[in-house]
Design an enzyme around this catalytic site. Sequence first.
Site, short mmCIF file in Angstrom:
data_model
loop_
_atom_site.label_atom_id
_atom_site.label_comp_id
_atom_site.label_asym_id
_atom_site.label_seq_id
_atom_site.Cartn_x
_atom_site.Cartn_y
_atom_site.Cartn_z
CE LYS A 56 -4.42 0.61 2.36
NZ LYS A 56 -4.99 0.66 3.70
C1 E4P Z 1 -8.29 1.76 3.60
O1 E4P Z 1 -7.57 0.89 3.10
C2 E4P Z 1 -8.07 2.36 4.93
O2 E4P Z 1 -7.46 1.44 5.79
C3 E4P Z 1 -9.33 2.77 5.63
O3 E4P Z 1 -10.49 2.45 4.90
C4 E4P Z 1 -9.29 4.06 6.34
O4 E4P Z 1 -10.56 4.40 6.82
P1 E4P Z 1 -10.85 5.38 8.06
O5 E4P Z 1 -11.27 6.68 7.50
O6 E4P Z 1 -11.98 4.70 8.77
O7 E4P Z 1 -9.60 5.44 8.88
#
Ligand code: E4P
Length: 216
Positions: A84
Amino acid sequence: MKIFLDTANLEQIKHGVKMGVVGGVTTNPSLSAKEGNADYEALSKQICAIVPGPVSVEVLVEGVEAMIQQGRQIAKWAPNVVVKVPSTAEGLEATKTLSKEGIKVNMTLCFSLNQALLDALAGAAYVSPFVGRLDDIGDDGMKLVEDIVKVFKNYNFSTEVIAASIRHPQHCIAAAKVGAQIATIPYAVLLQMTQHPLTTIGISRFLADWQKVAKK
Ligand code: E4P
């Protein structure tokens, strides 16, 4: 639409996999930190071993070279690991190199159609628009997901759209309607999706009716 779990919690992941509905997992440094395990590699490897699908693990460094080096290391941790990388100019450079080496990249923290377009052009296997965080600032997160899906279709891009930062079951329904390939959701939302009061009432009534005959 595939469902991924957005968590680094092993018990939640095990349960989701047992239910037969979880096709992958996305983690991020905040989610991994929440588990209180400072061994990022060990935790990520444990998750990869449980999940029968892609597991996104985020780089913990900034700068093109550092992201490439760490991305290469992360890619060795498991056959199903996806690296990522943030949707930035540096992230694009890192993604181009990693994807050319056959390493799958999920470009994260995507908040605009232009970022998504560039992510796909750089060779990202996945792009993750953050729906909830856009909604939080008064924007329309799901409209972005819809636009990305449309543009990727226009040009036959193979990059898959992961609706991320999902906050509630309605987000999931909307993501499926606009054609996102994947929604990555918190465990609590997965549980909410399984529930309907009429199902609960129906089960009680069916069993009670049968008991009336069975007792005779
Ligand atoms: C995506 O891969 C992220 O880990 C995630 O959806 C972040 O979401 P949040 O806004 O709930 O932290």
